[in-house]
Design an enzyme around this catalytic site. Structure first.
Site, short mmCIF file in Angstrom:
data_model
loop_
_atom_site.label_atom_id
_atom_site.label_comp_id
_atom_site.label_asym_id
_atom_site.label_seq_id
_atom_site.Cartn_x
_atom_site.Cartn_y
_atom_site.Cartn_z
N THR A 1 0.85 -1.19 0.00
CA THR A 1 0.00 0.00 0.00
C THR A 1 0.89 1.24 0.00
O THR A 1 1.99 1.22 0.55
CB THR A 1 -0.89 0.06 1.26
N GLU B 1 -5.85 -4.44 -0.56
CA GLU B 1 -6.07 -5.71 0.13
C GLU B 1 -7.17 -6.55 -0.51
O GLU B 1 -7.43 -7.68 -0.07
CB GLU B 1 -6.46 -5.45 1.60
N LYS C 1 -15.49 13.87 13.79
CA LYS C 1 -16.32 13.49 14.94
C LYS C 1 -16.61 14.73 15.74
O LYS C 1 -15.78 15.21 16.51
CB LYS C 1 -15.60 12.44 15.79
N TRP D 1 -21.19 12.04 13.65
CA TRP D 1 -20.23 11.89 12.56
C TRP D 1 -20.57 12.82 11.40
O TRP D 1 -21.72 12.89 10.97
CB TRP D 1 -20.20 10.45 12.05
#
Lengths: 539, 539
Positions: A182, A327, A435, A440
């Site tokens: 990554t 992934e 947050k 959220w």
């Protein structure tokens, strides 16, 4: 049933046997375009396997590539795994530190390097602990001057090797075929192993009529680099199905992309939003025949709704969102419409197409937050978890694996919603979510709204520490040249107001000349967060 | 990559989760059509698993079905494998002897039986050694009178069982999901085991754009029976991809098929040539709107070229050849055109479409004769061998396995050629091939040529012992009613002459009122050979 192993050997052998005359168009430099057939690529691939074997590569060894999208890279895609070794595609845009780390961590034995990348490796060669030889993929007859040693010419090696080399018959489908790290925004890059089984099943998924439907009749041009999650698996599936491939090489421009689509009659292409933003500009200034295109896939980051709309409505180009991660090999979701959605209004269809889409057959997803699985209402947010046979089960030899791989699921780190039709929409990365006062706020939703404004070229929204609310959103905006100095912070806030709850609105808007980006073109929000960390300290 | 198992559980759960409102249209009798959604079928499937469990079915047990194509059979397709048991679909048209043999050989514990099939089982019940219970799939509220014991009503069992039953989480992909016995023309039927893995991979293959491209937007109506190689896998793939399904039930007619295509907007259908011959007659006498059809698959036996031509040219219906066997799950080849063949003349395209086609991704084939692999010239004949993950590795508990499964290949018993594009053409069964004076004559080629004659309804060519040439071909011909007594043997021989080498021409042509057939509609050539064995003895 027979215990036949799902391996890449079958894929390349199918292309050789049934599509010997099909073409691979390969641009290795701005001045050089090669045209090869699968028959030729097959022989060259076999010769490369043989050459690597003669250089000492054994079953399970890692062979690294630092290369653009071209036929030699495609040959390595098959030559390395089909002799039982492991193809490690390396992002040459990483920092020297990261390059050294991943080459050593993967224990690469040999590196296959494009000529223009040689200086990067020369600089770090003394810190590479496992590399025993360098192969330069040059078009020239002689090797360039280099301090790399021992060093070989790709073409000279092939010329001396066996074009009828027999690929390994002893590969178990669960063995590694490839690996990729990554492009970490924090910490060291994390490695992911792709097994033969994973790649074969992923290729099946790419060929399904309901996903991308890659087929023999396609001309596939991946703009996503071959060092980035196997160019989203397109070279593997294309070879298996016998599609014509167009590999655009280094330093391509929007103009080159449009010219290739027109001249090679490209039917599918795939890349990140940045690429398609560039192509859009090109299409707006010059006429091209794009009628061969049946699919323009956008992934890597969410495409702004305006971009999708523009492609579809102004240019009639089937622009489709897909989503995945290093992934996940990477295909997780595609945002095609279901048959009962075809009669919706254009606005409603656009709304669906702007989501990441439905999970493809073969995988399972769920979205969880502290209350458990979220409702399928398109509103409740949670972290997206995924499992299936082409999902990694760990990061390669990495203690951090347990953060992302738990209870049989891969925790993507993406915050998403899912609607009643099963369409997933990414609203943020867990680490980019704002947050605020226990609630959220999606930075991505705000960014998309801002980027839909006619004056805005790019927008990144980040969470900034706030003494009262814990975090509050700040927007960083790049204006289009023609709007510079004519659009104000208040203009943009007023524009956002009708679209969001009041407490979602950014506390500030900061105008920048550019948003910092990662080597694969994603916004580098970490850097913005760092710069702005005290921006609201005094409020 | 994760060690996720490829099982049928994922398929049905995907339909429940993402296509809950999609429809399954199920005709259980000439007077009864049910319409259910995947949500309902999912609940009923779970209840059926639970009911079977309560009746004592355990992981690995076999459950037999004797049923037509309808929703209850579809429920059994998933309920049995998804609880870890094995679905044994039984061809109720087999002889009593064969039925008794296969039910005992498979050791079926429970039989699920359509009401109209009950008398067949009543007749043989005392010879069934393993069956512990019978479940009758009746539409009625009460059970019919029967001597079967213990006997249950399908719907009553479901009403008392748990619609939220959890499918097994402990299925290994290599475990059996289903089984089917061949309808043997000689000897006892041979059993084939279908693993979960085999069915999942086969379903992937059915969804590829290059094969049948089954997708969410399709309305799939398999005319091939669900007791015949899982209706060629269509119910499995349709459920996974969320296609609408139309299941035509018992005693369907060409008229019913056409009406269903028109009213349900069927997009794909599949069956044997006999079915499509019947439908063609219907289309020639009455107008139907067939415009929804994007694919009419013909398999089980070779379709005469004239049939393909008629469908394509007269009715504009995309009629496509596919080929497979009970041992191959079954899809082996599909005769789609490659992109570079689209510009050929209609006659050349017809020639390609009349072949069995290209092997689908995931499998390997080779054609061998005594000289080794045949040339890819479309001429040299050999036996077709196949291998891959959805190909059986043996006949179930059968000493004859070693005849067909050798060196990792399945010997199909089919004689074929392959052309330079990789298209396979069946020319005969090994046992039907005419071996004349050391050369091979294809009975199928002669049959196809005869059936292309306007007067010929059916033709079967068989090898008959000959004192000098070892074997010679004899043709058995059924004339169309309107041509009866107006066409002679000499007419047909003269018609064949320009098409074949002289020594290929049949030594005799015998006119019959009907060609004897197997229970699945294939010519029963063994019987003709037996009848004609002395026909050339005196020459």
């Amino acid at each position: 049933m027979m215990n036949t192993q799902l391996t890449l050997v079958q894929m390349i052998e199918r292309a050789e046997k049934y599509f010997p005359k099909k073409e691979i168009v390969s641009r290795t430099s701005p001045s050089t375009i090669h045209r090869l057939t699968y028959k030729e690529v097959g022989k060259r691939t076999r010769a490369l396997s043989n050459a690597l074997e003669k250089l000492g590569i054994k079953h399970g060894d890692r062979v690294g590539t630092l290369a653009w999208n071209h036929h030699r890279h495609l040959e390595a895609y098959f030559a390395v795994p089909c002799m039982g070794a492991v193809l490690h595609t390396i992002n040459m845009r990483l920092s020297d530190d990261h390059l050294i780390y991943i080459i050593n961590h993967a224990e690469d034995q040999i590196l296959l390097i494009d000529e223009d990348i040689v200086p990067i490796i020369e600089k770090i060669k003394d810190q590479l602990l496992s590399v025993k030889a360098f192969i330069i993929m040059t078009d020239r007859d002689t090797l360039p001057e280099t301090v790399l040693d021992p060093v070989y010419s790709y073409e000279q090696l092939l010329a001396k090797s066996d074009p009828n080399y027999q690929f390994s018959k002893n590969i178990n489908e669960n063995e590694p075929a490839g690996m990729c790290y990554t492009s970490a925004t924090t910490g060291k890059p994390k490695g992911v192993i792709y097994t033969h089984r994973g790649i074969v099943l992923h290729s099946f998924a790419l060929g399904l009529a309901d996903t991308k439907g890659l087929s023999e009749s396609d001309v596939n041009m991946p703009m996503v680099p071959m060092f980035h999650v196997n160019a989203w698996g397109i070279p593997f599936a294309s070879t298996w199905f016998g599609s014509k491939q167009v590999l655009p090489g280094p330093n391509f421009t929007p103009q080159l992309i449009c010219e290739f689509i027109e001249s090679e009659k490209v039917t599918t292409t795939a890349g990140v939003p940045t690429i398609w933003l560039g192509v859009l500009k090109e299409l707006e200034t010059k006429n091209y025949d794009m009628s061969s295109l049946r699919l323009m896939v956008c992934g890597g980051a969410a495409a702004p709704k305006g971009l999708i709309k523009k492609y579809r409505e102004t240019f009639g180009i089937p622009f489709v969102h897909a989503y995945g991660l290093t992934e996940t090999t990477p295909l997780l979701t595609v945002s095609n419409l279901k048959s009962d959605q075809l009669d919706l209004s254009e606005e409603e269809k656009l709304e669906i197409r702007s989501k990441q889409g439905m999970v493809v057959p073969g995988l399972e997803v769920k979205i969880i937050n502290q209350q458990g699985e979220v409702a399928h209402d398109g509103k409740e947010m949670g972290e997206l978890l995924v499992r299936g046979p082409w999902i990694a089960d760990s990061h390669y030899k990495d203690d951090r694996s347990k953060e992302s791989f738990r209870d049989g699921w891969f925790y993507t780190g993406d915050i998403a919603t899912v609607d009643e039709d099963g369409y997933i929409k990414l609203v943020d990365r867990t680490k980019d979510l704002v947050k605020s006062g226990g609630e959220w706020i999606s930075s991505v939703d705000l960014e998309n709204a801002l980027m839909a404004h006619e004056a805005v070229l790019e927008a990144a929204v980040v969470a900034v520490p706030h003494p009262k609310w814990q975090e509050r959103p700040i927007a960083c905006v790049v204006l289009k040249d023609s709007y510079r100095d004519t659009v104000t912070k208040d203009d943009l806030i007023s524009y956002l107001k009708p679209q969001f709850a009041k407490w979602w609105l950014p506390d500030d808007i900061i105008f920048l000349s550019e948003i910092p980006k990662t080597s694969v073109g994603k916004f580098l929000k970490r850097q913005l967060r760092e710069q702005l960390k005290d921006h609201l300290a005094g409020v």
